[in-house]
Design a protein around this motif. Structure first.
Motif, PDB file in Angstrom:
ATOM      1  N   GLY A 268     -18.247  -6.278  30.335  1.00 17.21           N
ATOM      2  CA  GLY A 268     -19.680  -6.196  30.597  1.00 17.21           C
ATOM      3  C   GLY A 268     -19.981  -5.539  31.925  1.00 17.21           C
ATOM      4  O   GLY A 268     -19.342  -4.554  32.311  1.00 17.21           O
TER       5      GLY A 268
ATOM      6  N   GLU B 138     -21.765 -13.058  22.746  1.00 20.16           N
ATOM      7  CA  GLU B 138     -22.888 -13.661  23.463  1.00 20.16           C
ATOM      8  C   GLU B 138     -22.436 -14.736  24.447  1.00 20.16           C
ATOM      9  O   GLU B 138     -23.094 -14.979  25.461  1.00 20.16           O
ATOM     10  CB  GLU B 138     -23.888 -14.246  22.474  1.00 20.16           C
ATOM     11  CG  GLU B 138     -24.599 -13.202  21.636  1.00 20.16           C
ATOM     12  CD  GLU B 138     -25.550 -13.815  20.619  1.00 20.16           C
ATOM     13  OE1 GLU B 138     -25.465 -15.040  20.397  1.00 20.16           O
ATOM     14  OE2 GLU B 138     -26.365 -13.072  20.051  1.00 20.16           O
TER      15      GLU B 138
ATOM     16  N   GLU C 205     -25.570  -5.005  28.853  1.00 20.12           N
ATOM     17  CA  GLU C 205     -26.552  -3.912  28.874  1.00 20.12           C
ATOM     18  C   GLU C 205     -26.437  -3.073  30.146  1.00 20.12           C
ATOM     19  O   GLU C 205     -26.743  -1.869  30.143  1.00 20.12           O
ATOM     20  CB  GLU C 205     -27.969  -4.467  28.712  1.00 20.12           C
ATOM     21  CG  GLU C 205     -28.481  -5.318  29.873  1.00 20.12           C
ATOM     22  CD  GLU C 205     -27.977  -6.744  29.850  1.00 20.12           C
ATOM     23  OE1 GLU C 205     -28.309  -7.483  30.804  1.00 20.12           O
ATOM     24  OE2 GLU C 205     -27.271  -7.141  28.896  1.00 20.12           O
TER      25      GLU C 205
ATOM     26  N   ARG D 225     -24.258  -6.948  20.104  1.00 21.53           N
ATOM     27  CA  ARG D 225     -23.882  -8.293  20.547  1.00 21.53           C
ATOM     28  C   ARG D 225     -23.349  -9.093  19.368  1.00 21.53           C
ATOM     29  O   ARG D 225     -23.927  -9.062  18.273  1.00 21.53           O
ATOM     30  CB  ARG D 225     -25.086  -9.004  21.167  1.00 21.53           C
ATOM     31  CG  ARG D 225     -25.622  -8.296  22.418  1.00 21.53           C
ATOM     32  CD  ARG D 225     -26.853  -8.997  22.941  1.00 21.53           C
ATOM     33  NE  ARG D 225     -27.470  -8.290  24.050  1.00 21.53           N
ATOM     34  CZ  ARG D 225     -27.177  -8.480  25.326  1.00 21.53           C
ATOM     35  NH1 ARG D 225     -26.271  -9.390  25.651  1.00 21.53           N
ATOM     36  NH2 ARG D 225     -27.790  -7.798  26.279  1.00 21.53           N
TER      37      ARG D 225
END
Length: 256
Positions: A128, A208, A217, A230
């Motif tokens: 991420g 998630e 994002e 996701r």
């Protein structure tokens, strides 16, 4: 199982599946502690790609699986593994490949995609915002020193960091060389990745509840045109999401 010798002398093992195809091979790079069998064969990714008519190639990263396992940290790092990927593309003689990487393998794949023009499509998962903010794995969640200590501990009951302890349990479960893994943990990539150089269409998959893939994002926004999907689950659980495999198969099949 086949092998080649990397430029620094480390032996890299890899496997191939599926018949020859007019489409590019799909190259799969596994995550930390795992190997190609654990990360890609057991969950059904390899089988699904072969059923879709694709040839598949997957290495065991240095320090993992059946590849060489030196204990010198100087022989590790995702940069070295990215060079191994490019050498593997040379070895199999592919003009193009579709590249899929998860966790550590995602970092390796991203580094490779900044400089390797033969990557046609790119799928990365299990990472991420830390890719943008730290240049690699989220060491705010699993500090390097805690991970090294957990891997090198003679007695696993002395491990106090729960996330690092989870990696130690995984390593013991698969019979990994813990000192080789500790050498990689000492050498993780932690400098900016030139994400703006990535031109291959890119898909990002993030669970998630994955603490190693928070705020995906932010990462997706750093690659032009990247698509974010996701999934349910944490770092390992996301692989079991029913959408995980179809998303990969469909994305690498797009534009064929």
């Amino acid at each position: 199982m086949k092998q080649f010798t990397a430029e620094d002398g480390v032996e890299i093992a890899y496997q191939e599946w599926g018949p020859p195809s007019d489409l590019p091979p799909v190259l799969l790079h596994h995550g930390f502690v795992a190997d190609a069998h654990v990360n890609w064969v057991l969950p059904g990714v390899v089988g699904a790609l072969v059923d879709a008519g694709r040839s598949v190639v997957a290495p065991d990263a240095r320090g993992h699986g059946r590849s060489g396992k030196p204990h010198d940290p100087a022989l590790y790092g995702e940069q070295a593994m990215a060079r191994d990927l490019s050498t593997l593309v040379d070895v199999i003689g592919a003009a193009e490949v579709d590249l899929v990487g998860y966790s550590m393998g995602a970092i390796v794949s991203l580094i490779a995609a900044t400089a390797e023009p033969r990557i046609r499509r790119l799928v990365v998962g299990g990472v991420g915002a830390a890719i943008v903010e730290l240049g690699g794995v989220d060491t705010r969640v699993v500090p390097n020193d805690a991970l090294v200590a957990a891997l090198e501990a003679d007695d696993p009951t002395t491990i106090t960091d729960p996330e690092a302890g989870g990696f130690r349990l995984f390593a013991d479960a698969v019979g990994a060389d813990r000192l080789a893994l500790a050498a990689q943990a000492r050498s993780v990539h932690a400098s900016p990745i030139a994400l703006d150089r990535i031109t291959a269409p890119t898909l990002l998959l993030a669970g998630e509840d994955d603490v190693l893939a928070t705020r995906p994002e932010v990462f997706a926004g750093a690659i032009a045109g990247a698509r974010l999907e996701r999934l349910t689950g944490d770092h390992m659980g996301a692989i079991a999401d029913p959408r995980f495999i179809p998303l990969i198969v469909d994305f690498v099949g797009a534009g064929a």
